[in-house]
Enzyme design. Structure first.
Site, short mmCIF file in Angstrom:
data_model
loop_
_atom_site.label_atom_id
_atom_site.label_comp_id
_atom_site.label_asym_id
_atom_site.label_seq_id
_atom_site.Cartn_x
_atom_site.Cartn_y
_atom_site.Cartn_z
N THR A 102 -38.98 10.22 52.89
CA THR A 102 -39.84 9.22 53.74
C THR A 102 -39.09 8.03 53.89
O THR A 102 -38.39 7.69 55.09
CB THR A 102 -41.28 9.04 53.51
N LYS A 106 -35.22 3.13 49.99
CA LYS A 106 -35.51 1.98 49.33
C LYS A 106 -34.19 1.50 48.84
O LYS A 106 -33.38 2.11 48.34
CB LYS A 106 -36.53 2.12 48.16
N VAL A 126 -33.46 14.76 41.50
CA VAL A 126 -32.70 13.75 40.86
C VAL A 126 -33.78 12.32 40.83
O VAL A 126 -33.65 11.80 39.88
CB VAL A 126 -31.28 13.28 41.38
N ASP A 127 -34.64 12.29 41.65
CA ASP A 127 -35.56 11.19 41.60
C ASP A 127 -36.29 11.52 40.32
O ASP A 127 -36.89 10.59 39.61
CB ASP A 127 -36.24 10.80 42.79
N TYR A 183 -35.62 22.44 33.52
CA TYR A 183 -35.26 23.23 34.33
C TYR A 183 -34.34 24.32 33.89
O TYR A 183 -33.31 24.10 33.33
CB TYR A 183 -34.85 22.63 35.71
N SER A 238 -43.47 11.24 49.14
CA SER A 238 -43.88 12.23 50.15
C SER A 238 -44.37 13.24 49.37
O SER A 238 -45.30 14.31 49.82
CB SER A 238 -42.36 12.73 50.79
N1 LIG Z 1 -45.67 0.63 54.03
C1 LIG Z 1 -45.45 1.91 53.90
N2 LIG Z 1 -44.62 2.42 54.66
C2 LIG Z 1 -44.42 3.99 54.44
N3 LIG Z 1 -45.07 4.50 53.62
C3 LIG Z 1 -46.11 3.97 52.87
C4 LIG Z 1 -46.13 2.60 52.86
N4 LIG Z 1 -47.10 2.18 51.85
C5 LIG Z 1 -47.58 3.25 51.64
N5 LIG Z 1 -46.94 4.34 51.74
C6 LIG Z 1 -46.97 5.75 51.35
O1 LIG Z 1 -45.81 5.93 50.46
C7 LIG Z 1 -45.23 7.20 50.77
C8 LIG Z 1 -43.73 7.00 50.56
O2 LIG Z 1 -43.41 6.69 49.42
P1 LIG Z 1 -42.08 6.74 48.74
O3 LIG Z 1 -42.36 6.76 47.29
O4 LIG Z 1 -41.34 5.88 49.21
O5 LIG Z 1 -41.67 8.30 49.15
P2 LIG Z 1 -40.42 9.11 49.08
O6 LIG Z 1 -39.80 8.84 48.01
O7 LIG Z 1 -40.55 10.30 49.33
O8 LIG Z 1 -39.65 8.50 50.50
C9 LIG Z 1 -45.70 7.39 52.27
O9 LIG Z 1 -45.76 8.82 52.35
C10 LIG Z 1 -47.13 7.07 52.22
O10 LIG Z 1 -47.93 7.72 51.72
C1 LIG Z 2 -39.98 17.24 44.86
C2 LIG Z 2 -38.94 16.33 45.74
C3 LIG Z 2 -39.29 16.77 47.31
C4 LIG Z 2 -39.79 14.90 45.67
O1 LIG Z 2 -39.30 13.97 46.69
P1 LIG Z 2 -39.84 12.52 47.20
O2 LIG Z 2 -41.35 12.88 47.31
O3 LIG Z 2 -39.71 11.56 46.16
O4 LIG Z 2 -39.02 12.27 48.60
C5 LIG Z 2 -37.69 15.92 45.09
O5 LIG Z 2 -37.81 15.59 43.82
C6 LIG Z 2 -36.83 17.08 45.66
O6 LIG Z 2 -36.19 17.35 46.56
N1 LIG Z 2 -36.67 18.00 44.41
C7 LIG Z 2 -36.15 19.13 44.36
C8 LIG Z 2 -37.02 20.31 44.00
C9 LIG Z 2 -37.45 20.12 42.41
O7 LIG Z 2 -37.38 19.25 41.90
O8 LIG Z 2 -37.76 21.08 41.94
K LIG Z 3 -42.11 11.71 44.75
#
Ligand SMILES: Nc1ncnc2c1ncn2[C@@H]1O[C@H](COP(=O)(O)OP(=O)(O)O)[C@@H](O)[C@H]1O
Ligand SMILES: CC(C)(COP(=O)(O)O)[C@@H](O)C(=O)NCCC(=O)O
Ligand SMILES: [K+]
Length: 279
Positions: free
Chosen positions: A10, A13, A100-101, A92, A123
């Site tokens: 999403t 950062k 990787v996160d 795994y 997400s």
């Molecule tokens: N200001 C914001 N903008 C967007 N998403 C937000 C915000 N505050 C909270 N969220 C929540 O955080 C999620 C995104 O978190 P984040 O950890 O950055 O996700 P990702 O690592 O998957 O991109 C969004 O799906 C939403 O539920």
């Molecule tokens: C599970 C995830 C989609 C989470 O991603 P995020 O919510 O942080 O965007 C990401 O770690 C990913 O693409 N993983 C690969 C599949 C796995 O970890 O098995």
């Molecule tokens: K996540």
């Protein structure tokens, strides 16, 4: 300055960290789907000497980002999931396939707390376990709050859960669609995390400290029953541990790391698990 990037599905950062003092100077985020353009909330690359990246976005996004950065910055480190790192053995079957996160979170958690349960509420909501000896067990992936809401297609997606909401309110039956949806997905997320934690601690016979990160960490935290800590910079902590650049990082100090929560006794976790199954 060091630029750290955490590209999620999403949000992308970023933060700028002072290489001398180890202080965080600025932060921001841009939508991962959108191109970086002038005027958007992007860092000033002129001051950057090194970049560290964790990315789970499509390969093209990472490739474009790396190409852009290599033209401007001397050092670019891209994190990868490996079979082993910093005393942690990746659980795994195909270690490179672990997001990787998640790997960065597990490494940071292990460096801070030893064995741990690392939860990333973005997400997706991911829950990973590392045992005290460094064995990563693997984990769980479920849709994040926003994805769960969007999948219902009830036209409520633009009304987000207020991150300051109290868990008690969110756990009550909703009396409007938006409320019923918000409370339903919240219940799904927090019950899953609570149950997963108890199940795995019970199976492994060890009470682990829990660490939470991600955009929805604060609100999910309110519904988590066991002691835990929120660590917004946990993924960045993995980057610091894998690619230490500052004196503090080389000494093993991770920015923004919380106090390690002391887990409750195993008997309590087992009692909660038995209670949840009405045994
Ligand atoms: N200001 C914001 N903008 C967007 N998403 C937000 C915000 N505050 C909270 N969220 C929540 O955080 C999620 C995104 O978190 P984040 O950890 O950055 O996700 P990702 O690592 O998957 O991109 C969004 O799906 C939403 O539920
Ligand atoms: C599970 C995830 C989609 C989470 O991603 P995020 O919510 O942080 O965007 C990401 O770690 C990913 O693409 N993983 C690969 C599949 C796995 O970890 O098995
Ligand atoms: K996540």
């Amino acid at each position: 300055m060091i630029l750290d990037l955490d590209i999620g599905n999403t949000l992308s950062k970023w933060r700028l960290k002072d290489g001398d003092s180890s202080e965080i100077r600025s932060r921001g985020a841009v939508w991962t789907r959108e191109e970086w353009r002038p005027g958007a909330d992007i860092p000033d690359l002129d001051v950057v000497e090194a970049v560290r990246i964790s990315s789970v976005a499509r390969r093209a996004v990472l490739e474009e980002t790396v190409a852009l950065l290599r033209r401007r910055v001397g050092t670019v480190h891209v994190a990868r999931s490996t079979p082993e790192a910093l005393g942690v053995a990746n659980g795994y079957e195909e270690p490179g396939k672990l997001g990787v996160d998640r790997w960065m979170g597990a490494l940071a958690g292990y460096q801070l707390a030893g064995g741990c349960c690392a939860v990333d509420c973005g997400s997706a909501i991911t829950v990973d376990f590392v045992l005290p000896g460094g064995r990563h067990l693997g984990g769980y992936i479920l849709p994040g709050l926003r994805l769960m809401k969007e999948s219902l297609k009830l036209g409520t997606r633009n009304v987000a859960i207020d991150p300051d909401s109290e868990a008690e309110e969110l756990l009550e039956p909703g009396r409007r669609t938006v409320e019923a949806v918000n409370h339903g997905i919240y219940m799904a997320a927090v019950s899953a995390v609570n149950r997963i934690y108890s199940e795995v601690c019970d199976q492994q016979d060890v009470a682990l400290p829990m660490l939470l990160t991600g955009g929805d960490a604060r609100v999910v935290s309110r519904g988590i029953q066991v002691p835990h800590a929120v660590w917004p910079d946990m993924v960045y902590g993995g980057l610091e541990a894998c690619f230490p650049l500052t004196a503090a990082e080389r000494a093993g100090r991770l920015s923004g790391a919380p106090q390690v929560p002391s887990p409750v006794a195993m008997e309590k976790i087992r009692a909660a698990l038995a209670f949840s199954m009405l045994l």
